[in-house]
Design a protein around this motif. Structure first.
Motif, short mmCIF file in Angstrom:
data_model
loop_
_atom_site.label_atom_id
_atom_site.label_comp_id
_atom_site.label_asym_id
_atom_site.label_seq_id
_atom_site.Cartn_x
_atom_site.Cartn_y
_atom_site.Cartn_z
N SER A 41 1.80 6.78 -6.75
CA SER A 41 0.69 7.59 -7.29
C SER A 41 0.88 9.06 -6.94
N LEU A 42 1.35 9.34 -5.71
CA LEU A 42 1.60 10.73 -5.32
C LEU A 42 2.67 11.36 -6.20
N VAL A 58 0.84 -1.21 0.00
CA VAL A 58 0.00 0.00 0.00
C VAL A 58 0.87 1.25 0.00
N THR A 59 1.93 1.26 0.80
CA THR A 59 2.83 2.41 0.82
C THR A 59 3.48 2.64 -0.53
N VAL A 101 0.81 4.11 -2.91
CA VAL A 101 0.44 5.48 -2.55
C VAL A 101 1.55 6.45 -2.93
N THR A 102 2.79 6.12 -2.58
CA THR A 102 3.89 7.02 -2.90
C THR A 102 4.12 7.14 -4.40
#
Length: 946
Positions: free
Chosen positions: A438-439, A431-432, A435-436
């Motif tokens: 995509s950010l 998940v991390t 998320v990173t």
């Protein structure tokens, strides 16, 4: 006013540069954050596995006690397990090659016991008791020690077969045992003690075996292995040793046999009386030099694809690229000299194993982070950028919605399959990572759309955001692949992959090569004719075929306690999941090999698309052929970088290939080459007819001068008549006939004969393949030990690739080549490709007692045959295009004086080469192998490698 405008431009440039740096820093911070989380999860799993191993194990149940020996323990039989008087038998050991290109030891036991021997009844009741009986046979315990690999791969047989024809006949006991030798076993000596006593693994003395009857112990090894014998064998040949042991009970001398793989031991373990070994050839600075030159030359080739506003190629200078490469090389040297954590230059040469237990002290070392970035860039990021840049050059908007989904699918599959392999403990890290990534992609997209980095970067917002997302995920996941183990039984500490982890490893393995295959299809299919273009179903079928074909299935490594994908991951990603990591340039090689194959396919597709019209090449014909020649020269470096980078001759070969390609195809000949290529078939026929006419009159004048000597001398031909005939022969030609004939020959034999460039290139490549078939067949027959199809093509087929690339260029850009005639152009071609071949041959010749002179002679002879044969074939092809005979243009009568000596030299050379090759082959087959004397001195083992 002008000064204020200049200040505003400077401030705007500084602002854009600052925004770009901040953007790169933000992306790097996101990747570092995800990488740290990924490393912490890997460390936690290692700690959990270690804690589980340290737990006390329940005792083995009573029904399982004594059923099988403990791991690592070799059973030693007692007196009850020994054959009695009147027995005999044979023990035969054989080392052989397996279909998987590995080594295997085959041990056969055959015992003949008396019908009343108590051992026969014991073996009938307990066939598994033969494990203890084998230790009491001559050389039995020593054979088990040499081959033992733990409980899952024991060095002794676990079963036997007992047979007896009748009640009065003797009892025959047979057993067979096969053990696959690991890499560590083959690189060390296999020592068998025949008549000696020694201590077992528990330190207890195993007495010397003295059995009644006649017993035989023998060993047979294949070519490439040697046998060192102490004592006096009964029979010894080139690769076999046999001992006949009688039951006299006398004290025999200690006899041992040591089998060693000569190809791995000759240089690593010298004999005691041999000279002090020198440092191996090549060095790390040379490897860095070769890598820097390769990067500079590749950048120079890519810079040739830049175009100006009008579409013309933009000139590129090699000086800035050379300065940048030199700066990077100097920085790497300084980092290697003063860094205590990681020696960068050693990474360019060899490989280092790093166990997962090391992740406890350092979750993700610098080597893992750097190698993960390189693997992610090569396997996932470069395919996306290649597709984007190619579509941009064609003027097509890319990526479209469908193509963006296709390019992002392998990366999404990578992280999801990695999560399936790791299980629930890796959920937070996955998940991390998502998320990173995509950010970082959103930030890049917003910054470029808002023109924070300039208006020119706005159209690249979607492609660069997609590349950022791909890079952030792939570089993190490929640092350490997740794994999930479970205990095999509660009574042992053996770990096995879970079913879900082993099942997810197969699609994850295929995902590693899917981006390049997808990019290849997205680029090549639009270049094909409409009838040959396949739809999405056809492309999916091609992906399903090409991805397995490019995997390194022929790897020589074998994992016994891990699934089959573990060794393939070690080849492609540099790690056995849950076991060890491999750091070295060899880890990047499989991905670069696939990239090399894709680049060659794309270049050929572009040459096909732009060379299918008569009289036209297309705008990028020259630079595509230059890139093709450079890729052919770099094939060996791509295939085996650890073997070719540590030599300065590799850097020289790459520079010679780059400079030689520009020498063969000078840019100043572009206009004249275009005119020659635009000549139609009818114009070519008229020119050749004019050339044949001029050569005919020249030959007539020559023969008239020769034949009229006698007639003028005996006054049978009057001088006036001779003058009249001479003037009639000179009148059809110009005053400077030789010069005019040379110009006419350059035009008539310098064009494409009205054919398309692609058809000419294919014809020349086919002729080259036929002319170089002896070398190709010889290397293909001797090639073994390669991991897969890409490595065999780039390493074993590297010389053939150089010849084929030059042959294809000879036909495709024939009017552009330096020279005026087919033979003259072939001469320049021979000079360039022979220099490249000789420089690339140097690492192959750095073998002890290698046939240097023969190898150099053979490759030069093959290059000569290829160049001369291609030139003569091309000349004949041009002449036949004009419906003339070859003899109308080339006068073979003038070559008659040279035919005899040249034929004699060629026949003698061919006979000498055939004699040398036949003698070498016969010696290898029939001559005895010199067995090295056993060395009792302590030697330093080579550094640990995969």
């Amino acid at each position: 006013m002008g000064a204020a405008r200049g200040v505003r431009r400077g401030v705007a440039r500084a602002a854009r540069a600052t925004a770009a740096l901040l953007l790169c820093g933000l992306v790097a911070a996101c990747v570092t954050w995800a990488s740290d989380e990924w490393g912490d999860t890997a460390r936690g799993q290692v700690l959990a596995q270690r804690a589980e191993l340290n737990k006390p194990r329940p005792p083995r149940p009573w029904w399982d006690e004594g059923a099988r020996p403990e791991s690592g323990h070799i059973p030693a039989g007692s007196v009850l397990d020994s054959p009695s008087r009147g027995s005999s038998g044979e023990i035969a050991v054989r080392i052989e090659r397996t279909p998987k290109k590995t080594w295997r030891a085959l041990v056969r036991y055959r015992l003949r016991l008396r019908a009343a021997d108590p051992l026969a009844n014991r073996l009938r009741a307990e066939p598994e008791r033969f494990a203890k009986v084998s230790s009491r046979l001559p050389g039995g315990y020593a054979t088990s020690v040499a081959l033992h690999g733990g409980a899952r791969q024991p060095g002794y047989p676990r079963w036997c077969t007992v047979s007896q024809a009748s009640a009065r006949d003797s009892v025959t006991v047979t057993a067979e045992h096969r053990v696959t030798l690991t890499t560590a076993t083959t690189t060390s000596d296999l020592t068998y003690s025949i008549t000696s006593s020694f201590k077992d693994e528990k330190g207890e003395l195993v007495p010397r075996v003295r059995l009644p009857g006649h017993w035989a112990w023998s060993i047979e090894v294949p070519r490439g292995w040697g046998l060192a014998v102490t004592g006096t064998p009964t029979r010894q040949r080139a690769r076999t040793v046999e001992f006949m042991l009688g039951g006299t009970g006398k004290e025999n001398t200690t006899s041992t046999v040591t089998a060693s793989l000569l190809t791995a031991q000759e240089t690593a373990f010298p004999a005691p009386d041999s000279p002090v070994p020198k440092d191996p050839p090549g060095s790390s600075p040379e490897a860095l030099l070769s890598l820097a030159v390769l990067a500079v030359v590749v950048c120079a080739a890519l810079a040739g694809y830049r175009t100006a506003a009008g579409g013309a190629p933009r000139p590129a200078s090699l000086v800035p690229l050379a300065v940048a490469g030199l700066a990077v090389a100097v920085g790497a040297l300084l980092l290697d000299s003063y860094s205590t954590n990681w020696k960068v230059l050693s990474w360019l040469w060899g490989a280092v194993l790093y166990g997962h237990d090391g992740l406890v002290a350092e979750p993700l070392p610098m080597e893992s982070r750097t190698q993960g970035v390189l693997l992610g860039t090569v396997l996932f990021v470069l395919p996306v950028l290649t597709v984007v840049v190619t579509h941009r050059r064609r003027g097509a908007p890319c990526p479209a919605v469908v193509e963006a989904g296709v390019l992002a699918a392998p990366t999404a599959a990578l992280v999801l399959l990695a999560w399936l392999m790791g299980g629930g403990t890796w959920t937070r890290s996955v998940v991390t990572c998502l998320v990173t990534a995509s950010l970082a992609a959103v930030v890049v997209y917003a910054a470029l759309r808002l023109r924070l980095c300039g208006g020119a970067a706005r159209p690249w917002a979607v492609p660069l955001a997609l590349a950022t997302w791909t890079a952030a995920i792939s570089c993190v996941v490929l640092q350490v692949l997740p794994w999930e183990f479970e205990l095999a039984t509660p009574f042992t500490g053996q770990w096995l992959f879970t079913g879900r982890s082993a099942g997810a490893s197969w699609p994850l393995l295929f995902t590693l090569l899917t981006p390049w295959v997808t990019a290849l299809l997205l680029i090549v299919v639009p270049l094909l004719p409409p009838a040959a273009r396949t739809g999405w179903k056809g492309r999916l079928a091609l992906v399903a075929v090409l991805v397995p074909a490019l995997l390194p299935w022929w790897t020589t490594m074998n994992s016994t306690d891990r699934p089959a994908t573990s060794d393939l991951f070690a080849q492609l990603a540099g790690e056995w999941p849950g076991d060890s990591l491999v750091y070295g340039v060899r880890t990047i090689a499989p991905g670069v090999q696939v990239m090399w194959c894709a680049a060659v396919a794309v270049l050929l597709a572009q040459l096909y698309a732009t060379g299918g019209r008569k009289g036209r090449w297309g705008s990028g014909a020259r630079r595509n052929c230059l890139a093709l020649l450079l890729l052919a020269a770099a094939a060996t470096v791509v295939g085996a970088p650890d073997s070719w980078l540590p030599y300065w001759t590799t850097a020289a070969a790459l520079l010679v290939a780059w400079a030689g390609a520009h020498l063969l195809l000078p840019s100043a000949r572009a206009e004249r080459a275009g005119q020659l290529h635009a000549l139609s078939g009818a114009a070519h026929a008229r020119l050749l007819n004019s050339l044949a006419r001029a050569l005919l009159f020249a030959e007539g004048r020559h023969r008239f001068l020769t034949s009229s000597r006698g007639t003028l001398a005996d006054t049978s031909l009057p001088a006036d008549s001779w003058e009249e005939k001479w003037q009639s022969l000179r009148q059809p030609t110009a005053a400077d006939a030789a010069r005019e004939t040379a110009k006419l020959k350059a035009v008539a034999l310098g064009g494409s004969a009205g054919r398309t460039a692609w058809s000419n290139g294919v014809a020349a490549a086919a002729a080259t393949a036929l002319l170089t078939l002896p070398w190709t067949a010889w290397t293909a027959w001797q090639a073994e030990g390669y991991s897969g199809l890409p490595e065999s093509v780039t390493v074993a087929g590297a010389p053939t690739c150089v010849w084929l690339a030059h042959g294809f260029t000879y036909g495709y850009l024939y009017p552009w080549l330096r020279g005026n005639t087919p033979v003259g152009k072939a001469g320049w071609l021979w000079a360039v490709m022979s220099a490249v071949q000789l420089l690339l041959l140097v690492p192959r010749l750095r073998v002890p007692q290698g046939p240097t002179a023969l190898s150099v002679f053979l490759i030069l002879a093959q290059s000569t045959v290829m160049a001369l044969g291609l030139a003569l074939y091309w000349e004949m092809r041009l002449v036949r295009r004009a419906d003339l005979l070859w003899g109308h243009i080339r006068n073979f009568r003038r070559l008659s004086s040279l035919a005899t000596p040249v034929s004699a030299v060629l026949v003698a050379a061919v006979a000498a080469v055939a004699t040398v090759l036949a003698t070498t082959w016969a010696n290898n087959v029939t001559a005895p192998v010199e067995t090295p004397s056993p060395s009792h001195s302590t030697t330093t083992a080579p550094p640990e490698g995969p």
